[in-house]
Design a protein around this motif. Structure first.
Motif, PDB file in Angstrom:
ATOM      1  N   LEU A 115      -0.038  12.349   4.530  1.00 12.36           N
ATOM      2  CA  LEU A 115      -1.094  12.394   3.678  1.00 12.36           C
ATOM      3  C   LEU A 115      -1.348  11.075   2.837  1.00 12.36           C
ATOM      4  O   LEU A 115      -2.280  10.389   2.714  1.00 12.36           O
ATOM      5  CB  LEU A 115      -1.361  13.677   2.873  1.00 12.36           C
ATOM      6  N   ALA A 116      -0.134  10.682   2.082  1.00 17.48           N
ATOM      7  CA  ALA A 116       0.098   9.587   1.257  1.00 17.48           C
ATOM      8  C   ALA A 116      -0.134   8.298   2.171  1.00 17.48           C
ATOM      9  O   ALA A 116      -1.158   7.430   1.776  1.00 17.48           O
ATOM     10  CB  ALA A 116       1.217   9.635   0.435  1.00 17.48           C
ATOM     11  N   ALA A 117       0.215   8.408   3.335  1.00 17.67           N
ATOM     12  CA  ALA A 117       0.299   7.137   4.410  1.00 17.67           C
ATOM     13  C   ALA A 117      -1.352   7.128   4.894  1.00 17.67           C
ATOM     14  O   ALA A 117      -1.996   5.882   4.700  1.00 17.67           O
ATOM     15  CB  ALA A 117       0.972   7.406   5.410  1.00 17.67           C
ATOM     16  N   PHE A 118      -1.861   8.041   4.986  1.00 21.00           N
ATOM     17  CA  PHE A 118      -3.384   8.033   5.562  1.00 21.00           C
ATOM     18  C   PHE A 118      -4.251   7.675   4.266  1.00 21.00           C
ATOM     19  O   PHE A 118      -5.153   6.872   4.530  1.00 21.00           O
ATOM     20  CB  PHE A 118      -3.832   9.504   5.990  1.00 21.00           C
ATOM     21  N   MET A 119      -4.204   8.081   2.999  1.00 19.30           N
ATOM     22  CA  MET A 119      -4.857   7.699   1.895  1.00 19.30           C
ATOM     23  C   MET A 119      -4.795   6.215   1.739  1.00 19.30           C
ATOM     24  O   MET A 119      -5.823   5.438   1.620  1.00 19.30           O
ATOM     25  CB  MET A 119      -4.648   8.516   0.935  1.00 19.30           C
ATOM     26  N   SER A 120      -3.547   5.617   2.004  1.00 21.70           N
ATOM     27  CA  SER A 120      -3.240   4.204   1.567  1.00 21.70           C
ATOM     28  C   SER A 120      -3.762   3.349   2.719  1.00 21.70           C
ATOM     29  O   SER A 120      -4.630   2.399   2.198  1.00 21.70           O
ATOM     30  CB  SER A 120      -1.740   4.155   1.284  1.00 21.70           C
ATOM     31  N   VAL A 161      -7.972  -0.922   4.070  1.00 25.41           N
ATOM     32  CA  VAL A 161      -9.053  -1.378   4.968  1.00 25.41           C
ATOM     33  C   VAL A 161     -10.451  -1.219   4.374  1.00 25.41           C
ATOM     34  O   VAL A 161     -11.057  -2.240   4.571  1.00 25.41           O
ATOM     35  CB  VAL A 161      -8.837  -0.612   6.282  1.00 25.41           C
ATOM     36  N   ARG A 162     -10.836  -0.128   3.806  1.00 23.42           N
ATOM     37  CA  ARG A 162     -12.218   0.057   3.295  1.00 23.42           C
ATOM     38  C   ARG A 162     -12.378  -0.942   2.081  1.00 23.42           C
ATOM     39  O   ARG A 162     -13.497  -1.487   2.273  1.00 23.42           O
ATOM     40  CB  ARG A 162     -12.244   1.536   2.555  1.00 23.42           C
ATOM     41  N   GLY A 165       0.665  -1.484   2.219  1.00 24.34           N
ATOM     42  CA  GLY A 165       0.675  -2.961   2.868  1.00 24.34           C
ATOM     43  C   GLY A 165       0.410  -2.960   4.239  1.00 24.34           C
ATOM     44  O   GLY A 165      -0.033  -3.914   4.671  1.00 24.34           O
ATOM     45  N   VAL A 166       0.629  -2.007   5.061  1.00 21.57           N
ATOM     46  CA  VAL A 166       0.476  -1.837   6.493  1.00 21.57           C
ATOM     47  C   VAL A 166      -1.103  -1.971   6.777  1.00 21.57           C
ATOM     48  O   VAL A 166      -1.609  -2.891   7.387  1.00 21.57           O
ATOM     49  CB  VAL A 166       0.969  -0.853   7.102  1.00 21.57           C
ATOM     50  N   GLY A 167      -1.847  -1.271   5.875  1.00 20.38           N
ATOM     51  CA  GLY A 167      -3.271  -1.182   6.079  1.00 20.38           C
ATOM     52  C   GLY A 167      -3.729  -2.672   5.566  1.00 20.38           C
ATOM     53  O   GLY A 167      -4.896  -3.334   6.171  1.00 20.38           O
ATOM     54  N   LEU A 168      -3.340  -3.134   4.420  1.00 17.35           N
ATOM     55  CA  LEU A 168      -3.713  -4.550   4.077  1.00 17.35           C
ATOM     56  C   LEU A 168      -3.616  -5.753   5.202  1.00 17.35           C
ATOM     57  O   LEU A 168      -4.352  -6.657   5.473  1.00 17.35           O
ATOM     58  CB  LEU A 168      -3.181  -5.250   2.970  1.00 17.35           C
ATOM     59  N   LEU A 194      -5.242   0.304  14.302  1.00 15.22           N
ATOM     60  CA  LEU A 194      -3.488  -0.294  14.210  1.00 15.22           C
ATOM     61  C   LEU A 194      -2.842   0.504  13.137  1.00 15.22           C
ATOM     62  O   LEU A 194      -1.888   0.700  13.662  1.00 15.22           O
ATOM     63  CB  LEU A 194      -3.814  -1.857  13.916  1.00 15.22           C
ATOM     64  N   SER A 195      -3.600   0.689  12.105  1.00 16.30           N
ATOM     65  CA  SER A 195      -2.679   1.081  11.258  1.00 16.30           C
ATOM     66  C   SER A 195      -2.170   2.586  11.425  1.00 16.30           C
ATOM     67  O   SER A 195      -1.292   3.027  11.192  1.00 16.30           O
ATOM     68  CB  SER A 195      -3.595   1.465   9.820  1.00 16.30           C
TER      69      SER A 195
END
Length: 539
Positions: free
Chosen positions: A87-92, A97-98, A171-174, A189-190
């Motif tokens: 859940l923390a990973a999805f939120m981040s 990306v947003r 960091g992965v999302g960025l 991709l994330s």
């Protein structure tokens, strides 16, 4: 500093509802895990027998944490930590990306870059915003463990590990937002990186070395390639090892730093993965608006179909293993019986996995309707509606494709279940249960589809946030309700928990008719209301 403060404040105001839902939901899940363990695994003997069964059949560890002893708090972490971390990973990733690639697509990033804030300050503000969100999530998760009477050191560690994994995926999302050309591509991709590392941690735990008393497990090298594996190896409430938290934070800092460096080197609106050139002429398969919707959504639909296939395969492949676990631990059998509503433990296992299949099908539907909202917000829907295609037909195509996606996901689950039986030369009588519960989950997922469509019509700006929140609540009630000891009336508010089941030689329809009724009425209402709604093109 004032420019950074203004950008950070804008992000916090914009995300106050979404971040609150993620953070509170994660903390609530952590606190409810205590109720589930206390009610279903209250004795040390129950916990010992389940851990021994899990270590003797390591495939179960694919979906749980790292066993670290029979202490009640450590057992809670074993059951729930991977889901807190995911859940923390999805939120981040979604947050990252947003506010980066998503703002570029909407044209907001160009306006900000034209001010003294420049091009780098917005991504720095997004990074700080994501870190603050994860700090809040970590504190509330730790508070949830403290509130149920667990010791402070372990509570703080499990909260810190959860938040640190969130920082890694921030960091992965960025980075994905710099690499991919669209927000949809960056999110995809994330999510694939997230799922791959989640499975790597699960497999790494499954092939690790169990202790002699079968109450703990040493991870293999594969788990150490995953942030989830790092977080699990903190072993909160057992060894309380803090240095893997620093490993997660360091990975997030490195990946985030690379993303900031890449953002300064590329042109605004461009990406490091070049956009594929389109055909000079459209194929005949794109002759109408329905074909266009399928072309826009087929990638995500096929991804969910693969998830459905894997779920169905596991449902029958693990049936005999779970039967052995249930024979050794009546608490497991009791939980499965609550989910399945009766029948043998193999039937209960199939029902449990197909409840998850219904959630996957619902996710497919919600993502498809969310794509309609994205097309509207970006202004590309306006070009389609400028043709003889009216608004009802346009939304109807998305609803229709979403329904096809639901059917394909459930069909893939049924095919996977048949493959699991064939691969083990198992009991083909289970296919009756597979067909019944698989078909029933089509109706359940359709309810999530029409509810999201109604939100899209009546409150378009809430489509994505509220649509996914409905799925999250449905999953909590349908999958975790029996584990957490929720009353039946509350669990049965989830559509995936009231689908038909086999009861002896007969089929118990349970809530099928109200599911079908809600789906039909909701679909008709959303299409009728769409006729009167104006486009809401602003994101």
């Amino acid at each position: 500093m004032s420019r950074l403060r203004a950008l950070l404040g804008q992000r916090i105001r914009r995300d106050r509802l979404q971040v609150s839902l993620w953070v509170v939901g994660t903390a609530l899940l952590a606190s409810l895990s205590y109720v589930g363990v206390a009610q279903s695994y209250g004795s040390e003997q129950d916990r010992t027998s389940l851990l021994a069964a899990a270590l003797a059949n390591p495939v179960i560890l694919l979906f749980r944490g790292l066993p670290s002893g029979t202490d009640e708090a450590a057992f809670m972490v074993f059951l729930i930590f991977p889901w807190l971390a995911i859940l923390a990973a999805f939120m981040s990733t979604f947050l990252a990306v947003r506010h980066t690639r998503g703002d570029e697509e909407a044209g907001r990033a160009e306006l900000v870059a034209a001010t003294p804030a420049g091009r780098t300050l917005p991504i720095v503000a997004t990074t700080i915003h994501g870190i603050l969100a994860n700090v809040l999530l970590a504190l509330l998760t730790a508070a949830a463990f403290l509130a149920v009477g667990q010791e402070a050191g372990g509570s703080l560690l499990v909260g810190a590990a959860t938040g640190a994994i969130g920082v890694t995926f921030l960091g992965v999302g960025l980075l994905a937002a710099q690499i991919m050309r669209t927000a949809r591509g960056a999110n995809a991709l994330s999510v694939w990186v997230l799922l791959a590392t989640f499975l790597a941690a699960g497999i790494g735990n499954a092939i690790g070395t169990p202790s002699d008393d079968l109450t703990s497990m040493q991870s293999s090298w594969l788990a150490w390639l995953s942030p989830f594996g790092w977080g699990e190896n903190t072993r909160a409430f057992a060894e309380n090892t803090w240095w893997p938290v620093a490993l997660c934070l360091g990975a997030g800092a490195v990946v985030g730093g690379i993303a900031i460096g890449l953002a300064a080197r590329r042109d605004l609106g461009e990406s490091f993965v070049a956009e594929r050139r389109g055909r000079a002429a459209a194929p005949s398969s794109l002759a109408g608006p329905t074909a266009l919707v399928w072309r826009l959504t087929r990638g995500s639909v096929l991804g969910w179909v693969l998830g459905g296939l894997l779920t169905g395969l596991l449902s029958t492949s693990l049936a005999s293993i779970v039967a052995d676990v249930g024979a050794a631990n009546p608490s497991v059998e009791e939980i499965l019986d609550k989910i399945a509503g009766g029948g043998s433990i193999q039937q209960a296992t199939v029902t449990t996995f197909f409840t998850m299949l219904g959630v996957i099908a619902a996710c497919c539907a919600v993502q498809t309707v969310a794509r309609a909202r994205q097309e509207e917000a970006r202004g590309t829907a306006e070009a389609v509606l400028a043709t003889p295609v009216d608004r009802v037909r346009w939304l109807g195509d998305y609803v229709g494709i979403a329904l096809v996606g639901i059917a394909l996901v459930c069909a893939a689950g049924i095919a996977g279940a048949a493959g699991g039986i064939a691969g083990q030369d198992g009991d083909w009588s289970l296919m009756t249960d597979v067909w019944v519960v698989g078909a029933g989950q089509i109706a359940a997922a359709s309810v999530f589809l029409v509810l999201t469509a109604l939100v899209f019509v009546m409150a378009p700006r809430l489509t994505i946030a509220l649509g996914w929140s409905l799925v999250l609540v449905g999953t909590m009630l349908g999958l975790f309700g029996p584990l957490f000891g929720f009353p039946d009336w509350l669990t049965h508010l989830s559509p995936v928990a009231v689908t038909p089941q086999v009861d002896g030689d007969a089929v118990d329809l349970r809530g099928l008719w109200w599911l079908v009724g809600v789906a039909v009425v909701g679909a008709a209402a959303s299409l009728a209301l769409m006729r009167r709604r104006e486009l809401a093109a602003d994101a």
